[in-house]
Scaffold this motif. Structure first.
Motif, short mmCIF file in Angstrom:
data_model
loop_
_atom_site.label_atom_id
_atom_site.label_comp_id
_atom_site.label_asym_id
_atom_site.label_seq_id
_atom_site.Cartn_x
_atom_site.Cartn_y
_atom_site.Cartn_z
N ASP A 164 0.71 -1.26 0.00
CA ASP A 164 -0.03 0.21 -0.03
C ASP A 164 0.92 1.25 0.05
O ASP A 164 1.82 1.38 0.69
CB ASP A 164 -1.05 -0.17 1.18
CG ASP A 164 -1.92 -1.23 1.27
OD1 ASP A 164 -2.07 -1.59 -0.01
OD2 ASP A 164 -2.55 -1.30 2.16
N THR B 45 -2.37 9.38 -6.44
CA THR B 45 -2.67 7.94 -6.66
C THR B 45 -2.39 7.18 -5.37
O THR B 45 -1.60 7.14 -4.77
CB THR B 45 -1.89 7.50 -8.05
OG1 THR B 45 -2.02 8.15 -8.96
CG2 THR B 45 -2.62 6.10 -8.23
N THR C 208 -2.63 3.67 -3.89
CA THR C 208 -2.87 1.96 -4.00
C THR C 208 -3.02 1.51 -2.54
O THR C 208 -2.28 1.28 -1.80
CB THR C 208 -1.23 1.51 -4.51
OG1 THR C 208 -0.98 2.25 -5.72
CG2 THR C 208 -1.28 0.08 -4.87
N SER D 63 -4.67 -2.25 -1.25
CA SER D 63 -4.86 -3.41 -1.67
C SER D 63 -6.34 -4.07 -1.29
O SER D 63 -6.82 -4.84 -2.00
CB SER D 63 -4.06 -4.64 -0.69
OG SER D 63 -4.35 -4.47 0.61
N SER E 217 -9.52 -3.92 -4.10
CA SER E 217 -9.80 -5.13 -4.89
C SER E 217 -10.93 -5.85 -4.46
O SER E 217 -11.50 -6.55 -4.91
CB SER E 217 -8.57 -6.22 -5.11
OG SER E 217 -8.24 -6.49 -3.79
N SER F 147 -8.79 -3.88 -9.35
CA SER F 147 -7.93 -2.72 -9.38
C SER F 147 -7.61 -2.50 -7.98
O SER F 147 -8.43 -2.80 -6.86
CB SER F 147 -8.47 -1.81 -10.06
OG SER F 147 -7.81 -0.52 -9.72
N THR F 148 -6.46 -2.07 -7.54
CA THR F 148 -5.73 -1.68 -6.24
C THR F 148 -5.73 -0.33 -6.27
O THR F 148 -5.15 0.13 -5.20
CB THR F 148 -4.84 -2.51 -5.77
OG1 THR F 148 -3.78 -2.32 -6.53
CG2 THR F 148 -5.04 -3.97 -5.45
N SER F 149 -5.71 0.49 -7.34
CA SER F 149 -5.26 1.80 -7.42
C SER F 149 -6.25 2.85 -7.77
O SER F 149 -7.26 2.26 -8.75
CB SER F 149 -4.02 1.94 -8.29
OG SER F 149 -2.95 1.39 -7.74
#
Length: 152
Positions: free
Chosen positions: A98, A115, A117, A119, A122, A136-138
């Motif tokens: 992360d 941005t 990120t 986890s 998702s 997607s994780t971002s």
């Protein structure tokens, strides 16, 4: 008249047909209500994950104000990894991958791009509803704000 009053007083309970009618009506209501409640629960879980991502983004902005983060001059970015962010995020457990990346603004721009990120992004049940791709994780800060305001 007294005979009729006596008959009305003796009527106790319900007939089997009345009982079955009530059960059918309750069954119809349950068939309609249960999926709706399930959707509300899933939506609230999705919003909680997005709110956690917003908390992480806010923590990164505070970390930037405190001069933390790893600057990459070649790419024009500052990266805030989970170790740095954990000090600024209360109540959210971060995984090793992360992070938040801040892309510095271009010469003529006033704002850079954030941005996140995370986890747990998702795990969102309906990612397309919030402008995300499946798994997607971002997410960018702008899309995150729009998703939380419900503009998708």
């Amino acid at each position: 008249m007294q005979k009729r009053m006596k008959l009305l007083k003796n009527q106790k309970g319900m007939t089997l047909v009345e009982l079955l009618a009530v059960l059918v009506i309750l069954g119809i209501i349950a068939v309609i209500a249960v999926p709706m409640i399930g959707n509300i629960i899933n939506d609230s879980k999705d919003k909680a994950i997005l709110a956690d991502a917003q908390t992480i983004l806010s923590g990164a902005k505070v970390a930037q104000a405190n001069g933390e983060g790893k600057k990459n001059d070649e790419k024009g970015t500052i990266t805030f990894n989970s170790a740095v962010l954990q000090n600024y995020v209360d109540g959210v457990t971060l995984a090793d991958g992360d992070r938040v990346i801040y892309k510095l603004p271009a010469e003529n721009a006033t704002e850079g791009t954030w941005t996140v990120t995370f986890s747990k992004l998702s795990e969102i049940k309906k990612p397309t509803k919030y402008g995300l791709k499946e798994g997607s994780t971002s997410i960018t800060g702008k899309k995150l704000s729009e998703a939380l305001k419900g503009k998708n």
